[in-house]
Write a protein that holds these residues in place. Structure first.
Motif, PDB file in Angstrom:
ATOM      1  N   TRP A 139      -4.230  -6.877  11.339  1.00 18.16           N
ATOM      2  CA  TRP A 139      -5.225  -6.958   9.933  1.00 18.16           C
ATOM      3  C   TRP A 139      -5.484  -8.471   9.727  1.00 18.16           C
ATOM      4  CZ3 TRP A 139      -3.838  -3.976   4.764  1.00 18.16           C
ATOM      5  CH2 TRP A 139      -3.680  -2.448   5.149  1.00 18.16           C
ATOM      6  N   ILE A 147       1.008  -1.277  -0.196  1.00 20.85           N
ATOM      7  CA  ILE A 147      -0.070   0.055  -0.076  1.00 20.85           C
ATOM      8  C   ILE A 147       0.938   1.197  -0.031  1.00 20.85           C
ATOM      9  CG2 ILE A 147      -1.821  -1.225   1.240  1.00 20.85           C
ATOM     10  CD1 ILE A 147      -1.096   0.142   3.764  1.00 20.85           C
ATOM     11  N   PHE A 166      -8.593  -5.099  -0.719  1.00 19.20           N
ATOM     12  CA  PHE A 166      -8.803  -3.572  -0.067  1.00 19.20           C
ATOM     13  C   PHE A 166      -8.480  -3.826   1.350  1.00 19.20           C
ATOM     14  CE2 PHE A 166     -11.480  -3.330  -3.945  1.00 19.20           C
ATOM     15  CZ  PHE A 166     -11.518  -2.131  -4.468  1.00 19.20           C
ATOM     16  N   THR A 214      -9.195  -7.009   5.803  1.00 19.23           N
ATOM     17  CA  THR A 214      -8.992  -7.185   4.293  1.00 19.23           C
ATOM     18  C   THR A 214      -9.818  -8.208   3.455  1.00 19.23           C
ATOM     19  OG1 THR A 214      -7.539  -9.056   4.550  1.00 19.23           O
ATOM     20  CG2 THR A 214      -6.389  -6.874   4.929  1.00 19.23           C
ATOM     21  N   VAL A 252     -14.710   3.784  -0.419  1.00 21.67           N
ATOM     22  CA  VAL A 252     -13.364   4.080   0.336  1.00 21.67           C
ATOM     23  C   VAL A 252     -12.411   4.682  -0.945  1.00 21.67           C
ATOM     24  CG1 VAL A 252     -13.711   1.983   1.837  1.00 21.67           C
ATOM     25  CG2 VAL A 252     -12.655   1.802  -0.618  1.00 21.67           C
ATOM     26  N   GLU A 308      -6.649   4.740  -2.516  1.00 20.08           N
ATOM     27  CA  GLU A 308      -5.334   4.274  -1.940  1.00 20.08           C
ATOM     28  C   GLU A 308      -5.736   3.153  -0.810  1.00 20.08           C
ATOM     29  OE1 GLU A 308      -5.140   8.352  -3.535  1.00 20.08           O
ATOM     30  OE2 GLU A 308      -6.636   7.635  -1.916  1.00 20.08           O
ATOM     31  N   ARG A 309      -6.957   2.777  -0.735  1.00 16.36           N
ATOM     32  CA  ARG A 309      -7.078   1.525  -0.090  1.00 16.36           C
ATOM     33  C   ARG A 309      -7.396   0.328  -0.843  1.00 16.36           C
ATOM     34  NH1 ARG A 309      -9.181   1.930   6.012  1.00 16.36           N
ATOM     35  NH2 ARG A 309      -8.574   3.927   6.325  1.00 16.36           N
ATOM     36  N   HIS A 323      -8.248  -3.725  11.460  1.00 17.35           N
ATOM     37  CA  HIS A 323      -8.493  -3.590   9.926  1.00 17.35           C
ATOM     38  C   HIS A 323      -8.990  -4.836   9.330  1.00 17.35           C
ATOM     39  CE1 HIS A 323      -5.907   0.059  11.040  1.00 17.35           C
ATOM     40  NE2 HIS A 323      -6.435   0.610  10.127  1.00 17.35           N
ATOM     41  N   VAL A 327     -10.257  -2.054   5.081  1.00 16.60           N
ATOM     42  CA  VAL A 327     -11.182  -1.027   5.687  1.00 16.60           C
ATOM     43  C   VAL A 327     -11.021  -1.291   7.283  1.00 16.60           C
ATOM     44  CG1 VAL A 327     -12.667  -1.462   3.538  1.00 16.60           C
ATOM     45  CG2 VAL A 327     -12.867  -2.836   5.878  1.00 16.60           C
ATOM     46  N   ASP A 328     -11.548  -0.084   7.669  1.00 13.12           N
ATOM     47  CA  ASP A 328     -11.439  -0.039   9.209  1.00 13.12           C
ATOM     48  C   ASP A 328     -12.573  -0.884   9.774  1.00 13.12           C
ATOM     49  OD1 ASP A 328      -9.589   2.033   8.753  1.00 13.12           O
ATOM     50  OD2 ASP A 328     -11.111   3.549   9.105  1.00 13.12           O
TER      51      ASP A 328
END
Length: 354
Positions: free
Chosen positions: A103, A87, A163, A139, A196, A199-200, A137, A165-166
């Motif tokens: 993650w 990333i 991706f 994935t 999103v 960049e994610r 996070h 995400v939080d």
């Protein structure tokens, strides 16, 4: 790799509690964060351990030997944290320099990501996110759409992106109800129309790396095969040791020792010898392919084949030996039974299941 005795005791002392909780205990999570194990493959610049593949795999094998559920969780979450090297570096530094980053998610493409300008709108459901309760996070892989239509590559294949995400943007479905690897808490999760930034999104290909550490030049599929296989190896080593210990207990009966003991001790020696020979070759292959700009394709193919052979042999060996463990092996709280359940829950993972 040898673990400090105190660390072994902490992990073993929490085995039954983590099974009962169906999640890692706070004590186990604190140990992981103290040792920085979730950041096993994360570059030093982001606060990670930046481990070499052989060194890291030896650690994961030893953790799986002590407790398969614990080792599996560290392996899958550390494997997801490794995405730091794919990333945007500025974003990676912000995320991974936070305390207690973990993650995890799903590698199976599912759901959809609709491209809208410089963003994506994601919806879908994904299964088996190891460590779901303590992830910061999630994935996921999602098929890419634009103007309502699927996007294809030059060869006509549909495209998906990875991706992250939080945690607060997903709904966890507490549906992990297995008879082994209970503490991995590998629940499903879903997302509904979450927007999103681009960049994610990331892709797990060497050419898409944003870090130049050796692990990011290594093919991700081979990395996954290596790190997953050593979990089976660690669990089977433990199974063999516990099984042999059980045989020693049973051999106190002279009649049993005469009728079955000698044959079974010989049988376990044959199984262990063949297993250790393949395990040694596996680590030789890791050595031979590591830290190369382009690892030898023939050796990578041998890793792929050998990882699956090892898992197959472990399944067969466990089934072959287990009936001789006696009723003790069938008792849920017996460690031999716990390891047996871990091995056969792990055997359902699609990657090395042949």
């Amino acid at each position: 790799m040898m673990l400090h005795t105190d660390i072994r005791y902490i992990i073993r002392d929490n085995v039954h509690a983590s099974i009962e909780r169906k999640a890692l205990t706070p004590e186990l999570l604190e140990l992981i964060y103290q040792q920085n194990w979730f950041n096993l493959w994360v570059p030093h610049v982001y606060g990670g351990l930046n481990a070499a593949l052989k060194e890291g795999c030896q650690l994961l094998e030893e953790l799986a030997y002590v407790d398969g559920g614990f080792g599996w969780t560290v392996t899958l979450c550390a494997g997801a944290n490794m995405f730091a090297g794919f990333i945007d570096p500025t974003l990676a530094e912000i995320v991974f320099k936070q305390a207690k980053v973990c993650w995890g998610g799903s590698g199976q493409p599912s759901g959809r990501a609709d491209k809208v300008g410089g963003s994506f709108m994601i919806s879908g459901t994904w299964k088996y996110a190891t460590g779901a309760p303590h992830l910061t996070h999630f994935t996921l892989n999602a098929w890419v759409y634009e103007d309502g239509e699927p996007v294809f590559d030059a060869n006509g294949n549909p495209i998906y992106h990875s991706f992250f995400v939080d945690r607060n943007d997903v709904l966890i479905h507490y549906d992990w109800a297995t008879f082994g690897l209970e503490c991995t808490a590998s629940h499903s999760f879903s997302i509904n129309e979450l927007t999103v930034s681009k960049e994610r999104a990331f892709d797990l290909r060497p050419e898409s790396r944003t870090s130049h550490e050796p692990v990011f030049y290594y093919p991700f599929m081979t990395f996954a095969e290596c790190t997953l296989a050593v979990n089976y190896v660690g669990m089977f080593r433990r199974f063999l040791d516990l099984f042999e210990k059980q045989l020693l207990v049973k051999s106190s009966d002279p009649e049993w020792a005469t009728e079955k003991g000698k044959t079974l001790f010989k049988k376990i020696d044959v199984v262990r010898s063949a297993f250790e020979k393949k395990r040694d070759r596996f680590y030789e292959l890791i050595d031979e392919t590591w830290d190369k700009i382009e690892p030898d394709a023939i050796l990578l193919s041998e890793i792929a084949n050998l990882s699956r052979e090892l898992v197959r042999d472990i399944r067969i060996g466990t089934v072959d030996l287990f009936p001789y463990a006696g009723i003790a092996g069938a008792q849920r709280d017996n460690e031999l039974n716990i390891v047996f359940r871990h091995i056969f829950t792990a055997s359902q993972h699609a990657l090395l299941n042949i």
